[in-house]
Design an enzyme around this catalytic site. Structure first.
Site, PDB file in Angstrom:
ATOM      1  N   TRP A 111       6.706 -27.121  10.854  1.00 25.92           N
ATOM      2  CA  TRP A 111       7.403 -26.872  12.146  1.00 25.92           C
ATOM      3  C   TRP A 111       7.454 -26.250  13.408  1.00 25.92           C
ATOM      4  CZ3 TRP A 111      13.333 -27.577   9.187  1.00 25.92           C
ATOM      5  CH2 TRP A 111      12.783 -28.951   7.779  1.00 25.92           C
TER       6      TRP A 111
ATOM      7  N   GLU B 236      -8.093 -28.494  12.327  1.00 24.94           N
ATOM      8  CA  GLU B 236      -7.012 -29.044  13.444  1.00 24.94           C
ATOM      9  C   GLU B 236      -7.980 -29.049  14.886  1.00 24.94           C
ATOM     10  OE1 GLU B 236      -2.963 -29.014  11.927  1.00 24.94           O
ATOM     11  OE2 GLU B 236      -3.536 -27.347  13.296  1.00 24.94           O
TER      12      GLU B 236
ATOM     13  N   GLY C  84      -0.607 -31.832  19.143  1.00 22.97           N
ATOM     14  CA  GLY C  84       0.080 -32.193  20.295  1.00 22.97           C
ATOM     15  C   GLY C  84       0.372 -33.022  21.215  1.00 22.97           C
TER      16      GLY C  84
HETATM   17  P1  13P Z   1       0.360 -32.574  15.814  1.00 21.84           P
HETATM   18  O1  13P Z   1       1.135 -32.808  14.942  1.00 21.84           O
HETATM   19  O2  13P Z   1       2.062 -32.091  16.305  1.00 21.84           O
HETATM   20  O3  13P Z   1      -0.528 -32.957  17.028  1.00 21.84           O
HETATM   21  O4  13P Z   1       0.695 -30.784  15.460  1.00 21.84           O
HETATM   22  C1  13P Z   1      -0.124 -30.712  15.013  1.00 21.84           C
HETATM   23  C2  13P Z   1      -0.016 -29.304  13.854  1.00 21.84           C
HETATM   24  O5  13P Z   1      -0.508 -28.109  15.250  1.00 21.84           O
HETATM   25  C3  13P Z   1       0.353 -29.013  12.690  1.00 21.84           C
HETATM   26  O6  13P Z   1      -0.688 -27.639  12.433  1.00 21.84           O
END
Ligand code: 13P
Length: 254
Positions: free
Chosen positions: A11, A168, A174
């Site tokens: 979140w 990631e 994002g």
């Molecule tokens: P998003 O799914 O908003 O790209 O973020 C990924 C994230 O940083 C999860 O830790």
């Protein structure tokens, strides 16, 4: 612990108290598939409520988004692993790229955080991932492997059962631009293979490796097709119960 299918929602710094508790209630009101482990990485201030709301519900738990490497002391504003443990938080996200970027956390410090978490019975969700420049240079596998070596390879073999890795790529967080299913699978397979060779096949086989970076209900099924993709760490799309459930469902059906 053997390899598990996990969807974790991160979140980040979102939701006020009422909205956060309502979102937990909304997620609980959905029909979460029982064979998937669902984790909600809440802002610290909501963790105690989250633990209390979820404690009798099978297959869903909370995670902290960070912890300090020291057990206690003069570190104003920080939260320690013993504090998280004392309210029965089972997971902690460590090394998120936003922590690395905005709070200058490095591999060595993250190794200490991993140790603090494990020493207090918390399971680290250890994040790794490369920038766009590194991806373009073609050195992404080398770079991410090094993050894992420097922060996790000091662990004794028995500790690995409590480690979850989240790959990631920073350029996909994002941004709406997700790694292609092929790019995600390529990295996951490379990491599993490297860990298998340099640690042990057993550790590698039993390790859950999650993908994170713009995972949504519309692309989750494709990403989960990768044989080495065991789930997702979801940012923005975890802030809506319906969309989040669709991602968990996609993993259940993969
Ligand atoms: P998003 O799914 O908003 O790209 O973020 C990924 C994230 O940083 C999860 O830790």
């Amino acid at each position: 612990m053997s390899r598990r299918k996990i969807v974790a929602g991160n979140w980040k710094m979102n939701k006020n108290n009422n909205d956060a508790l309502q979102l937990i209630r909304d997620i609980l009101a959905t029909n979460l598939p029982r064979d998937i482990h669902t984790v909600l990485a809440l802002p610290s201030i909501y963790l105690k409520n989250g633990v209390d709301m979820l404690k009798h519900i099978f297959g869903i738990d909370v995670a902290a988004q960070n912890c300090h490497q020291e057990q206690s002391g003069a570190f104003t504003g920080e939260i320690s692993a013993p504090m998280l443990s004392s309210i029965s938080v089972p997971y902690v996200v460590i090394g998120h790229s936003e922590r690395r970027q905005y709070f200058y956390e490095n591999n060595e410090q993250l190794a200490q955080k991993v140790d603090a978490a494990l020493a207090n019975g918390l399971q680290p969700i250890f994040c790794c991932g490369e920038s766009l420049d590194i991806r373009k240079s073609g050195d992404h596998v080398i770079y991410v492997s090094e993050q894992i070596r420097e922060s996790l390879f000091h662990l004794s073999d028995d500790k690995w059962a409590n480690i979850i890795i989240a790959y990631e790529p920073i350029w996909a967080i994002g941004t709406g631009e997700t790694a292609s299913p092929g790019q995600a699978q390529e990295m996951h397979a490379a990491l599993r293979s490297m860990i298998g060779i340099e640690k042990s096949a057993d550790i590698a086989d039993n390790l859950s490796i999650l993908y994170g970076g713009s995972v949504k209900s519309t692309n989750a099924a494709d990403i989960f097709r990768g044989a080495d993709v065991d789930g997702a760490l979801v940012g923005g799309a975890s802030l809506d119960a319906g969309g989040f459930l669709e991602i968990v469902d996609a993993l259940a059906q993969s």
